[in-house]
Design a protein around this motif. Structure first.
Motif, mmCIF file in Angstrom:
data_model
loop_
_atom_site.group_PDB
_atom_site.id
_atom_site.type_symbol
_atom_site.label_atom_id
_atom_site.label_comp_id
_atom_site.label_asym_id
_atom_site.label_seq_id
_atom_site.Cartn_x
_atom_site.Cartn_y
_atom_site.Cartn_z
ATOM 1 N N PHE A 3 16.059 -60.037 35.643
ATOM 2 C CA PHE A 3 14.826 -59.383 36.079
ATOM 3 C C PHE A 3 14.075 -58.778 34.892
ATOM 4 O O PHE A 3 14.608 -58.673 33.790
ATOM 5 C CB PHE A 3 15.148 -58.304 37.129
ATOM 6 C CG PHE A 3 16.244 -57.360 36.712
ATOM 7 C CD1 PHE A 3 15.965 -56.143 36.118
ATOM 8 C CD2 PHE A 3 17.588 -57.705 36.911
ATOM 9 C CE1 PHE A 3 16.980 -55.279 35.732
ATOM 10 C CE2 PHE A 3 18.612 -56.844 36.522
ATOM 11 C CZ PHE A 3 18.305 -55.631 35.933
ATOM 12 N N ASN A 4 12.832 -58.404 35.168
ATOM 13 C CA ASN A 4 11.916 -57.766 34.211
ATOM 14 C C ASN A 4 11.521 -58.672 33.045
ATOM 15 O O ASN A 4 11.040 -58.191 32.038
ATOM 16 C CB ASN A 4 12.493 -56.457 33.650
ATOM 17 C CG ASN A 4 12.564 -55.365 34.675
ATOM 18 O OD1 ASN A 4 11.784 -55.347 35.624
ATOM 19 N ND2 ASN A 4 13.495 -54.452 34.507
ATOM 20 N N PHE A 5 11.713 -59.975 33.157
ATOM 21 C CA PHE A 5 11.335 -60.855 32.048
ATOM 22 C C PHE A 5 9.887 -61.308 32.175
ATOM 23 O O PHE A 5 9.319 -61.336 33.266
ATOM 24 C CB PHE A 5 12.262 -62.075 31.964
ATOM 25 C CG PHE A 5 12.300 -62.905 33.210
ATOM 26 C CD1 PHE A 5 11.331 -63.865 33.459
ATOM 27 C CD2 PHE A 5 13.310 -62.726 34.141
ATOM 28 C CE1 PHE A 5 11.362 -64.632 34.611
ATOM 29 C CE2 PHE A 5 13.359 -63.488 35.290
ATOM 30 C CZ PHE A 5 12.379 -64.443 35.530
ATOM 31 N N GLU A 6 9.294 -61.646 31.041
ATOM 32 C CA GLU A 6 7.992 -62.288 30.975
ATOM 33 C C GLU A 6 8.143 -63.473 30.038
ATOM 34 O O GLU A 6 8.340 -63.302 28.837
ATOM 35 C CB GLU A 6 6.918 -61.328 30.453
ATOM 36 C CG GLU A 6 6.586 -60.210 31.415
ATOM 37 C CD GLU A 6 5.479 -59.300 30.923
ATOM 38 O OE1 GLU A 6 4.740 -59.680 29.981
ATOM 39 O OE2 GLU A 6 5.352 -58.197 31.474
ATOM 40 N N ILE A 7 8.090 -64.669 30.610
ATOM 41 C CA ILE A 7 8.275 -65.896 29.840
ATOM 42 C C ILE A 7 7.076 -66.795 30.087
ATOM 43 O O ILE A 7 6.792 -67.167 31.233
ATOM 44 C CB ILE A 7 9.582 -66.609 30.250
ATOM 45 C CG1 ILE A 7 10.788 -65.707 29.973
ATOM 46 C CG2 ILE A 7 9.724 -67.937 29.507
ATOM 47 C CD1 ILE A 7 12.109 -66.228 30.514
#
Length: 190
Positions: free
Chosen positions: A157-161
């Motif tokens: 969670f909390n990723f930005e890809i």
């Protein structure tokens, strides 16, 4: 070849900030509740070793080899893995704090990150294909020109890809975290 060779030894509750860490080759050794914080642990070879409940924060590991090494419940904030010896590099992390650590340009496919905190970790230009990110917090982690093909992010969670700037073919994501792939596009998902 390193001068000192240590095989199948266990090191427990040693504070290496106060006791000298002997450079050498450590084969099948276990380190329990040891403190390596901010020491120079360069030019050392670890083969099939385990680090359990150790503090590795800001440890300098320039040209250190990690060949099939497991870190369990370790605090590893700010570690520059990108400076270690890339030859036969194989790592796994379980229940570790890896905030601000750098994996810049590392080729570590099939790496396991299980229940890890990877906030603001740097994965720029690294190869992490077939890796597992199981229940990991990736808040502000940097994925830029990173190969994460066939990697599993289903429970993270909390990723930005950004799919346009990273290789993500075959990577697994859950529906509940798909917004981390769309942030760049300014799309609002409810």
């Amino acid at each position: 070849m390193l001068d000192n060779y240590f095989e199948s030894k266990e090191y427990s509750k040693i504070d290496f900030t106060k006791t000298e860490f002997i450079k050498g080759e450590y084969d099948n050794c276990t380190f329990l509740n040891c403190n390596f914080e901010s020491i120079h642990a360069s030019n050392i070879e670890f083969i099939e070793c385990e680090f359990i409940d150790c503090n590795f924060s800001n440890t300098i590991i320039k040209d250190t080899a990690f060949k099939d090494v497991n870190f369990i419940k370790c605090k590893m904030i700010g570690v520059k893995f990108n400076e270690c010896d890339p030859f036969l590099l194989q790592l796994s992390f379980t229940d570790c704090q890896l905030n601000f650590s750098s994996f810049y340009q590392l080729k570590t496919p099939k790496t396991k990150f299980i229940n890890c905190n990877l906030q603001e970790a740097d994965f720029t230009e690294s190869i992490l294909s077939n890796s597992i990110f199981d229940n990991c917090d990736l808040k502000r982690a940097n994925f830029s020109r990173t190969n994460i093909e066939k990697s599993d992010f289903e429970t993270s969670f909390n990723f930005e890809i950004n799919p346009e700037e990273n290789k993500i073919k075959g990577a697994k994501f859950s529906r509940s975290s798909i917004d981390g792939l769309l942030v760049k596009f300014g799309i609002i998902i409810k």
